[in-house]
Design an enzyme around this catalytic site. Structure first.
Site, PDB file in Angstrom:
ATOM      1  N   GLN A  24     106.543 -27.866 -45.480  1.00 60.57           N
ATOM      2  CA  GLN A  24     106.924 -29.265 -44.199  1.00 60.57           C
ATOM      3  C   GLN A  24     107.298 -30.234 -45.157  1.00 60.57           C
ATOM      4  O   GLN A  24     107.910 -31.064 -46.802  1.00 60.57           O
ATOM      5  CB  GLN A  24     105.355 -30.106 -44.497  1.00 60.57           C
ATOM      6  CG  GLN A  24     105.501 -30.567 -43.164  1.00 60.57           C
ATOM      7  CD  GLN A  24     103.827 -31.381 -42.539  1.00 60.57           C
ATOM      8  OE1 GLN A  24     103.039 -30.843 -43.087  1.00 60.57           O
ATOM      9  NE2 GLN A  24     103.950 -32.284 -41.402  1.00 60.57           N
TER      10      GLN A  24
ATOM     11  N   HIS B 223     105.093 -31.193 -36.039  1.00 62.23           N
ATOM     12  CA  HIS B 223     105.921 -30.639 -35.349  1.00 62.23           C
ATOM     13  C   HIS B 223     106.078 -29.206 -35.041  1.00 62.23           C
ATOM     14  O   HIS B 223     105.647 -28.332 -36.075  1.00 62.23           O
ATOM     15  CB  HIS B 223     107.538 -31.200 -35.599  1.00 62.23           C
ATOM     16  CG  HIS B 223     107.934 -31.140 -37.129  1.00 62.23           C
ATOM     17  ND1 HIS B 223     107.641 -31.759 -38.384  1.00 62.23           N
ATOM     18  CD2 HIS B 223     108.249 -29.881 -37.716  1.00 62.23           C
ATOM     19  CE1 HIS B 223     107.306 -31.711 -39.013  1.00 62.23           C
ATOM     20  NE2 HIS B 223     108.483 -29.847 -38.940  1.00 62.23           N
TER      21      HIS B 223
ATOM     22  N   ASP C 282     116.622 -29.448 -33.236  1.00 65.50           N
ATOM     23  CA  ASP C 282     116.485 -29.919 -34.498  1.00 65.50           C
ATOM     24  C   ASP C 282     117.803 -30.419 -35.085  1.00 65.50           C
ATOM     25  O   ASP C 282     118.624 -29.772 -34.808  1.00 65.50           O
ATOM     26  CB  ASP C 282     115.667 -28.324 -35.098  1.00 65.50           C
ATOM     27  CG  ASP C 282     115.509 -28.862 -36.865  1.00 65.50           C
ATOM     28  OD1 ASP C 282     114.485 -28.747 -37.030  1.00 65.50           O
ATOM     29  OD2 ASP C 282     116.665 -28.921 -37.278  1.00 65.50           O
TER      30      ASP C 282
HETATM   31  P1  AMP Z   1     109.584 -29.277 -41.755  1.00 65.35           P
HETATM   32  O1  AMP Z   1     110.301 -28.617 -43.109  1.00 65.35           O
HETATM   33  O2  AMP Z   1     108.846 -28.089 -40.861  1.00 65.35           O
HETATM   34  O3  AMP Z   1     109.068 -30.284 -41.749  1.00 65.35           O
HETATM   35  O4  AMP Z   1     110.883 -29.224 -41.014  1.00 65.35           O
HETATM   36  C1  AMP Z   1     111.739 -30.700 -40.777  1.00 65.35           C
HETATM   37  C2  AMP Z   1     112.351 -30.205 -39.611  1.00 65.35           C
HETATM   38  O5  AMP Z   1     113.037 -31.092 -39.214  1.00 65.35           O
HETATM   39  C3  AMP Z   1     114.171 -29.535 -40.157  1.00 65.35           C
HETATM   40  O6  AMP Z   1     114.101 -28.613 -39.379  1.00 65.35           O
HETATM   41  C4  AMP Z   1     114.641 -30.435 -40.303  1.00 65.35           C
HETATM   42  O7  AMP Z   1     116.203 -30.260 -39.594  1.00 65.35           O
HETATM   43  C5  AMP Z   1     114.139 -31.173 -38.736  1.00 65.35           C
HETATM   44  N1  AMP Z   1     114.679 -32.487 -38.625  1.00 65.35           N
HETATM   45  C6  AMP Z   1     114.799 -33.678 -40.233  1.00 65.35           C
HETATM   46  N2  AMP Z   1     115.584 -34.989 -39.554  1.00 65.35           N
HETATM   47  C7  AMP Z   1     115.826 -34.825 -38.554  1.00 65.35           C
HETATM   48  C8  AMP Z   1     115.983 -35.966 -37.552  1.00 65.35           C
HETATM   49  N3  AMP Z   1     116.894 -36.857 -37.810  1.00 65.35           N
HETATM   50  N4  AMP Z   1     116.530 -35.348 -36.280  1.00 65.35           N
HETATM   51  C9  AMP Z   1     115.533 -33.551 -35.146  1.00 65.35           C
HETATM   52  N5  AMP Z   1     115.477 -32.946 -36.055  1.00 65.35           N
HETATM   53  C10 AMP Z   1     115.301 -33.442 -37.641  1.00 65.35           C
END
Ligand code: AMP
Ligand code: ZN
Length: 136
Positions: free
Chosen positions: A92, A98, A29
Protein backbone atom coordinates in the site's frame (compact mmCIF):
# COMPACT_ATOMS: atom_id res chain seq x y z
CA UNK A 1 -5.19 16.00 6.32
CA UNK A 2 -2.98 15.85 3.27
CA UNK A 3 -4.41 13.05 1.13
CA UNK A 4 -4.40 12.91 -2.66
CA UNK A 5 -7.49 10.70 -2.83
CA UNK A 6 -9.46 13.02 -0.50
CA UNK A 7 -8.47 15.84 -2.85
CA UNK A 8 -9.66 13.87 -5.88
CA UNK A 9 -12.97 13.00 -4.21
CA UNK A 10 -13.55 16.68 -3.39
CA UNK A 11 -12.43 17.78 -6.89
CA UNK A 12 -9.51 19.78 -5.49
CA UNK A 13 -7.09 17.65 -7.53
CA UNK A 14 -7.73 16.58 -11.11
CA UNK A 15 -8.61 13.00 -11.98
CA UNK A 16 -10.55 11.08 -14.59
CA UNK A 17 -13.59 10.37 -12.39
CA UNK A 18 -15.90 7.86 -14.03
CA UNK A 19 -18.42 7.42 -11.21
CA UNK A 20 -19.28 9.26 -7.99
CA UNK A 21 -22.16 9.10 -5.53
CA UNK A 22 -22.58 10.15 -1.89
CA UNK A 23 -20.35 7.37 -0.57
CA UNK A 24 -17.82 6.25 -3.17
CA UNK A 25 -15.82 7.48 -6.17
CA UNK A 26 -14.16 5.63 -9.06
CA UNK A 27 -11.37 7.17 -11.14
CA UNK A 28 -8.59 6.05 -13.45
CA UNK A 29 -5.23 5.21 -11.89
CA UNK A 30 -2.69 7.89 -12.83
CA UNK A 31 0.07 5.26 -13.25
CA UNK A 32 -2.01 2.48 -14.83
CA UNK A 33 -0.94 -1.12 -15.20
CA UNK A 34 -3.25 -1.38 -18.23
CA UNK A 35 -5.80 0.64 -20.19
CA UNK A 36 -8.84 1.22 -17.97
CA UNK A 37 -7.06 0.50 -14.66
CA UNK A 38 -9.18 2.25 -12.08
CA UNK A 39 -9.53 2.74 -8.35
CA UNK A 40 -12.69 2.80 -6.25
CA UNK A 41 -12.46 4.70 -2.97
CA UNK A 42 -14.69 5.74 -0.08
CA UNK A 43 -15.48 9.45 -0.13
CA UNK A 44 -14.49 9.78 3.50
CA UNK A 45 -10.91 9.12 4.55
CA UNK A 46 -10.67 5.48 5.59
CA UNK A 47 -7.04 4.35 5.64
CA UNK A 48 -7.39 0.66 4.89
CA UNK A 49 -9.59 -2.44 5.25
CA UNK A 50 -9.40 -2.20 9.05
CA UNK A 51 -10.96 1.23 8.89
CA UNK A 52 -13.74 0.99 6.26
CA UNK A 53 -17.39 0.53 7.30
CA UNK A 54 -19.00 -2.66 6.00
CA UNK A 55 -21.70 -0.71 4.16
CA UNK A 56 -19.03 1.15 2.19
CA UNK A 57 -17.22 -2.08 1.41
CA UNK A 58 -20.45 -3.54 0.10
CA UNK A 59 -20.99 -0.54 -2.17
CA UNK A 60 -17.43 -0.80 -3.48
CA UNK A 61 -17.87 -4.52 -4.17
CA UNK A 62 -21.13 -3.90 -6.03
CA UNK A 63 -19.63 -1.13 -8.11
CA UNK A 64 -16.61 -3.25 -8.98
CA UNK A 65 -18.94 -5.92 -10.37
CA UNK A 66 -20.96 -3.34 -12.31
CA UNK A 67 -17.82 -1.86 -13.86
CA UNK A 68 -16.44 -5.34 -14.59
CA UNK A 69 -19.65 -6.18 -16.47
CA UNK A 70 -19.57 -2.86 -18.31
CA UNK A 71 -15.95 -3.44 -19.34
CA UNK A 72 -16.84 -6.92 -20.57
CA UNK A 73 -20.02 -6.00 -22.43
CA UNK A 74 -19.10 -2.58 -23.81
CA UNK A 75 -15.32 -2.41 -23.99
CA UNK A 76 -14.44 -5.99 -24.92
CA UNK A 77 -12.37 -6.48 -21.73
CA UNK A 78 -12.94 -10.13 -20.82
CA UNK A 79 -10.65 -10.41 -17.81
CA UNK A 80 -9.52 -8.29 -14.91
CA UNK A 81 -7.85 -8.48 -11.52
CA UNK A 82 -9.54 -6.92 -8.54
CA UNK A 83 -7.08 -6.34 -5.75
CA UNK A 84 -6.52 -4.21 -2.74
CA UNK A 85 -3.43 -3.54 -0.60
CA UNK A 86 -3.45 -2.94 3.17
CA UNK A 87 -0.28 -1.79 4.91
CA UNK A 88 3.17 -0.95 3.68
CA UNK A 89 4.36 -4.57 3.67
CA UNK A 90 1.45 -5.42 1.37
CA UNK A 91 2.42 -2.71 -1.09
CA UNK A 92 0.00 0.00 0.00
CA UNK A 93 1.38 3.37 -1.05
CA UNK A 94 -1.65 5.64 -0.74
CA UNK A 95 -3.19 5.30 2.72
CA UNK A 96 -6.76 6.03 1.71
CA UNK A 97 -8.53 2.70 1.11
CA UNK A 98 -8.84 1.83 -2.59
CA UNK A 99 -9.81 -1.16 -4.69
CA UNK A 100 -7.90 -1.68 -7.94
CA UNK A 101 -9.66 -2.94 -11.08
CA UNK A 102 -6.99 -3.96 -13.56
CA UNK A 103 -8.10 -5.02 -17.06
CA UNK A 104 -6.12 -7.95 -18.44
CA UNK A 105 -5.46 -9.42 -21.85
CA UNK A 106 -3.51 -12.60 -22.62
CA UNK A 107 0.30 -12.22 -22.44
CA UNK A 108 0.14 -8.61 -21.27
CA UNK A 109 3.28 -9.05 -19.12
CA UNK A 110 1.63 -7.68 -15.97
CA UNK A 111 2.99 -9.63 -13.00
CA UNK A 112 0.98 -9.99 -9.80
CA UNK A 113 2.02 -13.46 -8.75
CA UNK A 114 4.04 -15.12 -6.01
CA UNK A 115 6.21 -18.19 -5.69
CA UNK A 116 4.30 -20.77 -3.62
CA UNK A 117 5.94 -21.83 -0.35
CA UNK A 118 4.38 -25.21 0.36
CA UNK A 119 6.12 -25.47 3.75
CA UNK A 120 3.34 -23.31 5.18
CA UNK A 121 1.04 -26.33 4.89
CA UNK A 122 2.86 -27.71 7.93
CA UNK A 123 1.20 -25.04 10.07
CA UNK A 124 -2.31 -25.44 8.67
CA UNK A 125 -3.71 -27.92 11.24
CA UNK A 126 -2.68 -25.73 14.15
CA UNK A 127 -3.72 -22.52 12.45
CA UNK A 128 -7.12 -23.85 11.41
CA UNK A 129 -7.75 -25.09 14.97
CA UNK A 130 -6.79 -21.72 16.41
CA UNK A 131 -9.04 -19.82 14.02
CA UNK A 132 -11.99 -22.16 14.49
CA UNK A 133 -11.67 -21.83 18.26
CA UNK A 134 -11.28 -18.05 18.39
CA UNK A 135 -13.07 -16.63 15.35
CA UNK A 136 -16.68 -15.71 15.67
P1 AMP B 1 -1.44 1.10 -3.71
O1 AMP B 1 -0.04 0.57 -3.96
O2 AMP B 1 -2.45 -0.01 -3.66
O3 AMP B 1 -1.48 2.03 -2.52
O4 AMP B 1 -1.80 1.90 -5.02
C1 AMP B 1 -1.85 3.29 -5.10
C2 AMP B 1 -2.25 3.61 -6.50
O5 AMP B 1 -2.59 4.98 -6.57
C3 AMP B 1 -1.13 3.38 -7.53
O6 AMP B 1 -1.56 2.43 -8.51
C4 AMP B 1 -0.90 4.77 -8.12
O7 AMP B 1 -0.63 4.71 -9.49
C5 AMP B 1 -2.23 5.46 -7.82
N1 AMP B 1 -2.16 6.91 -7.74
C6 AMP B 1 -1.29 7.65 -7.03
N2 AMP B 1 -1.55 8.98 -7.18
C7 AMP B 1 -2.64 9.05 -7.99
C8 AMP B 1 -3.40 10.13 -8.54
N3 AMP B 1 -3.09 11.40 -8.28
N4 AMP B 1 -4.45 9.84 -9.33
C9 AMP B 1 -4.78 8.56 -9.60
N5 AMP B 1 -4.08 7.49 -9.14
C10 AMP B 1 -3.03 7.74 -8.35
ZN1 ZN C 1 -8.01 10.47 2.06
Amino acid sequence: MDCIFCDIVSHKSPAWIIYQDNDITAFFDYFPASKGHLLIVPNIHNSDIYDVPDTTLQKIASLSKKIALFYKEHLDIPALNILQNNGQAAGQVVFHYHMHLIPRIPWDNITLWWTPDESHRDSYDELRDYIQKNFS
